[in-house]
Motif scaffolding. Structure first.
Motif, PDB file in Angstrom:
ATOM      1  N   ILE B  77       0.787  -1.186  -0.170  1.00 31.26           N
ATOM      2  CA  ILE B  77      -0.112   0.028  -0.140  1.00 31.26           C
ATOM      3  C   ILE B  77       0.709   1.205  -0.060  1.00 31.26           C
ATOM      4  O   ILE B  77       2.047   1.244   0.577  1.00 31.26           O
ATOM      5  N   TYR B  79       2.069   5.181   0.528  1.00 35.40           N
ATOM      6  CA  TYR B  79       1.399   6.021   1.560  1.00 35.40           C
ATOM      7  C   TYR B  79       2.501   7.451   1.209  1.00 35.40           C
ATOM      8  O   TYR B  79       3.608   7.300   1.416  1.00 35.40           O
ATOM      9  N   PHE B  81       3.344  10.612   3.148  1.00 32.49           N
ATOM     10  CA  PHE B  81       3.147  11.103   4.377  1.00 32.49           C
ATOM     11  C   PHE B  81       2.781  12.745   4.258  1.00 32.49           C
ATOM     12  O   PHE B  81       3.091  13.334   3.317  1.00 32.49           O
ATOM     13  N   ALA B  85       8.128  12.926   4.392  1.00 30.21           N
ATOM     14  CA  ALA B  85       8.964  11.826   5.116  1.00 30.21           C
ATOM     15  C   ALA B  85      10.388  11.345   3.920  1.00 30.21           C
ATOM     16  O   ALA B  85      10.283  10.037   3.660  1.00 30.21           O
ATOM     17  N   LEU B  86      10.622  12.253   3.035  1.00 28.97           N
ATOM     18  CA  LEU B  86      11.456  11.766   2.311  1.00 28.97           C
ATOM     19  C   LEU B  86      12.992  11.698   3.043  1.00 28.97           C
ATOM     20  O   LEU B  86      13.265  12.138   3.905  1.00 28.97           O
ATOM     21  N   PHE B  87      13.742  10.570   2.727  1.00 21.00           N
ATOM     22  CA  PHE B  87      14.908  10.067   3.270  1.00 21.00           C
ATOM     23  C   PHE B  87      15.950  11.509   3.102  1.00 21.00           C
ATOM     24  O   PHE B  87      16.466  11.620   1.992  1.00 21.00           O
ATOM     25  N   PRO B  88      16.282  12.067   3.977  1.00 24.78           N
ATOM     26  CA  PRO B  88      17.289  13.378   3.550  1.00 24.78           C
ATOM     27  C   PRO B  88      18.641  12.859   3.173  1.00 24.78           C
ATOM     28  O   PRO B  88      19.341  13.610   2.695  1.00 24.78           O
ATOM     29  N   TYR B  98      13.885   3.354  -3.454  1.00 24.64           N
ATOM     30  CA  TYR B  98      14.113   2.512  -2.293  1.00 24.64           C
ATOM     31  C   TYR B  98      13.142   1.191  -2.113  1.00 24.64           C
ATOM     32  O   TYR B  98      13.572   0.268  -1.741  1.00 24.64           O
ATOM     33  N   GLY B  99      11.838   1.503  -2.737  1.00 27.41           N
ATOM     34  CA  GLY B  99      10.966   0.324  -2.383  1.00 27.41           C
ATOM     35  C   GLY B  99      11.215  -0.659  -3.479  1.00 27.41           C
ATOM     36  O   GLY B  99      10.361  -1.535  -3.402  1.00 27.41           O
ATOM     37  N   TYR B 130      19.379  16.167  -3.476  1.00 23.40           N
ATOM     38  CA  TYR B 130      19.031  15.851  -2.109  1.00 23.40           C
ATOM     39  C   TYR B 130      17.660  16.616  -1.740  1.00 23.40           C
ATOM     40  O   TYR B 130      17.503  17.703  -2.314  1.00 23.40           O
ATOM     41  N   ARG B 146       7.804   8.135  -5.255  1.00 23.79           N
ATOM     42  CA  ARG B 146       8.239   6.935  -4.264  1.00 23.79           C
ATOM     43  C   ARG B 146       7.143   5.737  -3.989  1.00 23.79           C
ATOM     44  O   ARG B 146       7.580   4.707  -3.919  1.00 23.79           O
ATOM     45  N   ALA B 147       6.228   6.335  -3.797  1.00 22.21           N
ATOM     46  CA  ALA B 147       5.181   5.538  -3.343  1.00 22.21           C
ATOM     47  C   ALA B 147       4.622   4.912  -4.573  1.00 22.21           C
ATOM     48  O   ALA B 147       4.136   3.500  -4.315  1.00 22.21           O
ATOM     49  N   VAL B 150       6.554   1.209  -6.166  1.00 21.93           N
ATOM     50  CA  VAL B 150       6.430  -0.160  -5.574  1.00 21.93           C
ATOM     51  C   VAL B 150       5.297  -0.647  -6.304  1.00 21.93           C
ATOM     52  O   VAL B 150       4.970  -2.039  -5.767  1.00 21.93           O
TER      53      VAL B 150
END
Lengths: 233, 229
Positions: B77, B79, B81, B85-88, B98-99, B130, B146-147, B150
């Motif tokens: 699922i 998500y 946020f 909530a990105l990876f800094p 990432y996924g 970045y 990013r979401a 996947v």
């Protein structure tokens, strides 16, 4: 002259490796978890930082000595005498430097945004992958600070080491012990050289790790700084 | 088809909702503190309800009766946020990849290539930056990419437009709508903005103090189904 230097480095490095492994696990668990008795446990972990080293030395003697629970077991099961070996010096150094590692690492872990870990979870990552790719890299500057502090503390450990490892030249005589006994027996020149060596050594370690953390590890922070500066001009 | 029945008790608020949802964009609308984010978290598997059941396309993710609780990482699922909530410490490219499981990198077994997703969201040129070097709107697009990367079967969005300025918000509203039509998966979107709700919703659930106070199927819905067929 070089014996105490090599021994000191060996003892401090092994102690810090121990502290790093145990410290990461414990501080990670304590940063997020909440359970009954947490405060008591945390106070016990911090205690070695505020107790006189002689008290720790006494406690370790009781614990690790030939008739102590740990020392007795090692002697019987493996015919290994821990006390008055360099391993005893490692344990003394590890115990006194553990709180420094723990506090830095715990604050660093607590400072990592939980929603980043949550995001990684929704992207299909398992807990180990999250720890290695998200939590640890983001907490790394704080953990590194803890490493520097514990290494410096381990290198300078004197009181507890003297009590559990003794002062055996070439075997357990680290730099701080060698300095003390050199001064006591009037060998001022030897003491002065060792003082210079340990001061330079400590300075170099702290300086290098600081430089490293600023230039190599925090690329994304550096980028942000350079962007902010660019934006202002 | 998303089916959810969620009971969860907090000091001060009891969440108690049940709904079914098939396609389009479902908007959960309500004031802050009405339990919207908690409902999203329960669907995603980041929090567990005290009781109830959650299933998606026939797969049960949570059921208090059958003692099922599938962990978040196995639910597929997506998500987005509230604060992205990105990876800094990772670049845009690394964030969006990432996924994607290692064995799938290179596009095999995946419907849509990574580059296509970046292109669709107009962030290809940002891939080596970045997150700290991005504007709010760009961050939002990266979080969406990013979401979606996947290939989720459902996308959850928590106040996706609240941190954006007026122009960005308007653009992204239209794009979200379009994205849903292209992707053909249901979106569940949380907002407290009435205008956002009106523009985006195919179906609306009004929440008040953790309870469903009203379900609405705006006229828009018929239109949207015709569009997606």
């Amino acid at each position: 002259m070089l014996d105490p230097v090599i021994l000191s480095l060996k003892v401090a490095l092994v102690a810090v490796a121990l502290v790093f492994a145990v410290g990461l696990a414990v501080s990670r668990a304590m940063a997020r978890g909440d359970f009954p008795g947490k405060n008591v446990l945390e106070s016990l972990i911090i205690l070695p930082m505020v107790l006189p080293p002689t008290v720790l030395g006494y406690g370790l003697l009781i614990l690790l000595g030939k008739r102590g629970p740990v020392g007795g077991f090692l002697l019987e099961a493996f015919d290994f005498q821990l006390i008055f070996t360099w391993w005893a010096a490692v344990i003394a150094s590890a115990v006194v430097s553990f709180p420094l590692m723990y506090q830095s690492a715990k604050a660093a872990f607590a400072g990592v945004d939980v929603s980043l870990e949550q995001a990684a979870r929704t992207l299909g990552a398992g807990e180990l992958r999250i720890f290695l790719t998200v939590t640890l890299p983001l907490a790394w500057p704080g953990i590194l600070a803890g490493l520097v502090l514990s290494f410096a503390r381990a290198l300078g450990e004197f009181g507890a080491t003297l009590m559990v490892a003794g002062n055996i030249p070439g075997k357990t005589q680290t730099i701080p012990l060698a300095i003390y006994f050199a001064v006591e027996s009037g060998e001022t020149a030897a003491a002065r050289n060792l003082v210079l060596i340990i001061t330079l050594l400590s300075f170099a370690v702290v300086f290098w790790l600081n430089w490293w953390s600023r230039h190599k590890l925090q690329v994304w922070k550096k980028e942000r700084v350079s962007r902010a500066e660019g934006g202002n001009s | 088809m998303l089916k959810a029945e969620i009971h969860k008790q907090y000091p001060g608020i009891t969440i108690d909702v049940a709904f079914e949802f098939e396609r389009g964009i479902l908007v959960l609308f309500g004031p802050s503190g009405s339990g919207k984010t908690t409902i999203l978290d329960c669907i995603a598997g980041l929090q567990q309800p005290d009781a109830g059941c959650i299933s998606l396309n026939g797969k049960s993710f949570y059921s208090s009766a059958d003692r099922i609780a599938v962990p978040a990482r196995k639910r597929r699922i997506g998500y987005v946020f509230q604060h992205y909530a990105l990876f800094p410490h990772l670049t845009v490219k690394e964030n969006t990849m990432y996924g994607i499981p290692k064995h799938c990198k290179g596009g095999k077994g995946y419907r849509i290539g990574a580059l296509d997703v970046l292109e669709m969201l107009k962030i290809v040129h940002l891939q080596d930056r970045y997150p700290s070097q991005l504007s709010g709107g760009e961050k939002q697009r990266v979080a969406l990419a990013r979401a979606l990367m996947v290939e989720p079967e459902l996308l959850l969005l928590d106040e996706p437009l609240s941190a954006l300025d007026h122009v960005n918000r308007k653009n992204l509203q239209a794009e979200l709508k379009q994205l849903q039509r292209i992707w053909m998966i249901p979106f569940v979107l949380v907002t407290h903005s009435r205008r956002e709700m009106q523009r985006l919703a195919d179906e609306i659930i009004f929440l008040d103090k953790g309870k469903k106070s009203l379900s609405v199927f705006p006229a828009l819905r018929r239109q949207s189904i015709e569009l997606s067929v």
